[in-house]
Scaffold this active site. Structure first.
Site, short mmCIF file in Angstrom:
data_model
loop_
_atom_site.label_atom_id
_atom_site.label_comp_id
_atom_site.label_asym_id
_atom_site.label_seq_id
_atom_site.Cartn_x
_atom_site.Cartn_y
_atom_site.Cartn_z
N GLU A 33 0.91 -1.26 0.07
CA GLU A 33 0.01 0.11 -0.04
C GLU A 33 0.98 1.13 -0.18
O GLU A 33 1.71 1.27 0.86
CB GLU A 33 -0.79 -0.16 1.45
CG GLU A 33 -1.86 1.12 1.28
CD GLU A 33 -2.90 0.83 2.39
OE1 GLU A 33 -2.68 -0.05 3.24
OE2 GLU A 33 -3.57 1.98 2.78
N ARG A 257 5.09 -12.79 9.58
CA ARG A 257 5.72 -11.47 9.31
C ARG A 257 7.33 -11.65 9.99
O ARG A 257 7.36 -12.24 11.01
CB ARG A 257 4.82 -10.39 9.75
CG ARG A 257 4.56 -10.24 11.06
CD ARG A 257 3.92 -8.62 11.32
NE ARG A 257 2.86 -8.42 10.45
CZ ARG A 257 2.66 -7.31 9.61
NH1 ARG A 257 3.89 -6.42 9.80
NH2 ARG A 257 1.97 -7.01 8.82
N LYS A 267 4.31 0.91 9.23
CA LYS A 267 4.44 2.22 8.74
C LYS A 267 3.70 3.24 9.39
O LYS A 267 4.24 4.33 9.67
CB LYS A 267 3.80 1.93 7.31
CG LYS A 267 4.68 1.24 6.39
CD LYS A 267 3.94 1.22 4.96
CE LYS A 267 3.01 0.29 4.70
NZ LYS A 267 2.52 -0.04 3.22
P1 ATP Z 1 2.59 -2.14 8.00
O1 ATP Z 1 1.85 -2.84 9.03
O2 ATP Z 1 4.09 -1.97 8.28
O3 ATP Z 1 1.87 -1.20 7.55
P2 ATP Z 1 1.43 -3.56 5.78
O4 ATP Z 1 1.20 -5.05 5.83
O5 ATP Z 1 0.03 -2.63 6.07
O6 ATP Z 1 2.69 -3.19 6.57
P3 ATP Z 1 1.64 -3.30 2.89
O7 ATP Z 1 1.99 -2.18 2.32
O8 ATP Z 1 0.31 -3.78 3.05
O9 ATP Z 1 2.03 -3.29 4.45
O10 ATP Z 1 2.72 -4.61 2.89
C1 ATP Z 1 2.77 -5.30 1.47
C2 ATP Z 1 3.12 -6.66 1.65
O11 ATP Z 1 4.29 -6.74 2.64
C3 ATP Z 1 2.18 -7.70 2.14
O12 ATP Z 1 2.00 -8.59 1.45
C4 ATP Z 1 2.50 -7.72 3.56
O13 ATP Z 1 2.09 -8.84 3.97
C5 ATP Z 1 3.94 -7.70 3.65
N1 ATP Z 1 4.53 -7.28 4.87
C6 ATP Z 1 4.45 -6.22 5.59
N2 ATP Z 1 5.01 -6.06 6.67
C7 ATP Z 1 5.80 -7.42 6.57
C8 ATP Z 1 6.71 -7.89 7.65
N3 ATP Z 1 6.88 -7.32 8.93
N4 ATP Z 1 7.23 -9.25 7.44
C9 ATP Z 1 6.65 -9.66 6.00
N5 ATP Z 1 6.04 -9.23 5.31
C10 ATP Z 1 5.39 -7.99 5.64
MG MG Z 2 -1.31 -2.88 4.85
#
Ligand code: ATP
Ligand code: MG
Length: 553
Positions: A33, A257, A267
């Site tokens: 995102e 994760r 984020k």
């Molecule tokens: P955050 O919680 O940090 O905002 P998010 O999951 O909302 O992270 P996205 O931009 O939606 O962030 O993530 C893009 C991809 O990266 C998704 O497939 C998500 O599952 C993966 N991802 C995000 N954080 C992690 C992590 N700590 N370890 C492994 N994969 C991750």
């Molecule tokens: Mg997300």
């Protein structure tokens, strides 16, 4: 297919699918995102998705999951692309969930026409109340029995901007008593009169994550849609929507994760650190963002190796930051150019060396031949580290002390004859004699010394600012602590040395160069450098407890 053992569980699934002929080749996607910069957790997902496609001859799409107009920005889009390329991966297609808004709207209409979606006028509070609890079934909304015709009319009116934010939503019609709360008539569309970074003001209704994600996967023929564990409960809805719409059957798989010690990995939290000025920006070298690690001097290979080493798990755990540093040292040890810099200088004067003379000495740039050689100017006056001199030598002290001999790296053996102090007791100069026959590479002196110290020539040295970083948090897991995670910040995470002396070869350093300042750690040039002032970041120290453990084992 490969006979290789030690497959992770997702590789096992992929191999089975390919062996059984379920797919001719696989397609994965990385779906960020664009509401922030990528962090080290994302690199886990990137390495996994791109790595699978690489290993099995498939392809990977980069898809921006841009269904929330309020938090998204093109600055984030650009930084995400930049970081993925830097990590060493190439996407087959660059897609945006917002490209599918028309198709998604059609899908919603299809569900309405099948009697599987309805427009609900309830407030969000009413919806929440009627939803029930995990132990109690929910209740139907009074709007649930609207006719298909009325739903089509209202949904079109929602799209046409007839209603205000929150006045109506479109919901899937599944089962208000379902054991999975997410299946109790989940919201598919909400009204949001907001400008979108790509579609502008075309839309005032936006699909929810669950209605956009699986459908986007399907539109792109994604075979293996990999996400993190918190999406396990969403899988049932993912499958339901694909089945009811009768579209390409993408499948979702979940892995743990990445969480790492002494930092936060969300984020939202990282954005707080930036907005509240706790760090200088998303790419502050103390940030766990890819751009932060990059600026600090990390290499793409070290991050990829780290992601390999931690593997793909099905249970959450906390990975030690020192494992990442171990992978970094492993890489830098082979590739970083060895140079000399003095961070806490004191002057050494060679009394028997000719005044005004400059000698060019040759030094290897590193353990690997391919790094080559360079010449370093040597003269009568040198800067050395204050900590390399002791007024009264301790036991097993092999560096400088009155009467002691030491080798100057790539130069000569010197003997300390005397020293000067100011009225406060600080050492201001050390006087030595040198042994002309002891020149490195052609030493005929027959003298062997135990200690070697680094130096730079006073006359030729350049000055630089050097930034030493420590972990950003004092707590191993700040997000799990009580209260605000920012209370656990390490207020001493940045130490600036204003006047370090560096060997002249460093004045032509580029941002991509990696250096080992001999005996001091790994360093790289910072983007804040100007022609008047060079700035170096310490990437990582030379050793820590972790590397000793690994070597022992
Ligand atoms: P955050 O919680 O940090 O905002 P998010 O999951 O909302 O992270 P996205 O931009 O939606 O962030 O993530 C893009 C991809 O990266 C998704 O497939 C998500 O599952 C993966 N991802 C995000 N954080 C992690 C992590 N700590 N370890 C492994 N994969 C991750
Ligand atoms: Mg997300």
């Amino acid at each position: 297919m490969s006979e290789e053992k030690n497959l992770n569980f997702i590789e096992e699934i992929v191999e089975t699918d390919l062996n059984e002929g379920k797919y001719k080749s696989i397609i994965t996607r990385f779906p960020p995102e664009p509401n922030g910069y990528l962090h080290i957790g994302h690199s886990k997902s990137i390495c996994l998705n791109f790595g699978l496609a690489k290993k099995y001859g498939g392809s990977t799409n980069l898809r921006f999951d841009d269904t929330n107009p309020v938090t998204e920005d093109t600055e984030y889009v650009e930084s995400i692309k930049d970081d993925i390329k830097w990590l060493g991966f190439e996407w087959s297609n660059e897609f945006y969930a917002s490209d599918y808004f028309d198709t998604l709207f059609e899908y919603a209409v299809t569900l309405i026409n099948k009697g599987l979606a309805y427009v609900d006028d309830s407030t969000s509070e009413e919806i929440a109340t009627l939803k029930g609890t995990p132990t109690e079934p929910g209740k139907d909304s009074i709007y649930r029995s609207r006719s298909i015709e009325e739903n089509i009319l209202l949904f079109n009116e929602m799209k046409d901007g007839k209603y205000k934010d929150g006045e109506k939503v479109l919901r899937a019609k599944i089962d208000m008593a379902h054991t999975n709360m997410l299946m109790r008539d989940p919201i598919m569309y909400r009204i949001k009169h907001a400008h979108h970074h790509r579609t502008g003001d075309k839309w005032c209704i936006y699909p929810m994550y669950d209605f956009a994600h699986g459908q986007s996967d399907s539109i792109e023929n994604i075979t293996h849609s990999i996400c993190t564990l918190e999406f396990i409960p969403h899988r049932e809805l993912y499958d339901w929507l694909i089945e009811k719409l009768n579209i390409f059957p993408s499948h979702q798989y979940e892995f743990a994760r990445l969480n790492m010690t002494y930092t936060v990995m969300s984020k939202r939290k990282l954005l707080q650190l930036v907005n509240e000025g706790h760090v200088s920006g998303w790419d502050d070298p103390r940030m766990p963002t890819i751009s932060g690690f990059r600026r600090k001097g990390y290499t793409p290979l070290s991050i990829r190796n780290f992601c390999d080493k931690i593997g793909v798990a099905k249970r959450e755990n906390l990975i030690d930051l020192s494992l990442l540093e171990f992978c970094l040292r492993e890489d830098l040890n082979m590739t970083a150019k060895r140079v000399m810099a003095v961070l806490d200088p004191v002057k050494l004067i060679i009394t028997n060396y000719e005044e005004g003379k400059t000698e060019m000495l040759t030094s290897e740039n590193g353990p690997d031949e391919s790094l080559g050689h360079r010449s370093i100017p040597f003269g009568k006056e040198l800067w050395i580290e204050r900590e390399d001199f002791m007024e009264e030598a301790a036991k097993k002290w092999f560096r400088l002390a009155p009467g002691a001999l030491v080798r100057l790296k790539s130069a000569y053996i010197v003997k300390c004859e005397s020293f000067e102090k100011d009225s406060d007791g600080n050492i201001t100069a050390i006087h030595c004699t040198y042994i002309p026959e002891s020149k490195s590479g052609q030493d005929t002196s027959g003298i062997s010394v135990k200690g070697t110290i680094h130096w730079v020539s006073v006359k030729h040295a350049a000055t630089a600012e050097v930034r030493l970083y420590d972990r950003l948090f004092k707590s191993e897991n700040p997000a799990a602590e009580e209260g605000d995670f920012k209370e656990y910040m390490n207020l001493d995470s940045l130490h600036i040395i204003n006047n370090a002396y560096i060997e002249p070869s460093l004045t032509t350093a580029n941002l991509e160069d990696r250096f080992q300042f001999i005996r001091k750690g790994y360093f790289c040039l910072d983007k804040d450098s100007t022609t008047e002032k060079l700035v170096f970041n310490r990437t990582v120290t030379l050793k820590d407890a972790w590397s000793k453990e690994v070597k022992k084992g």
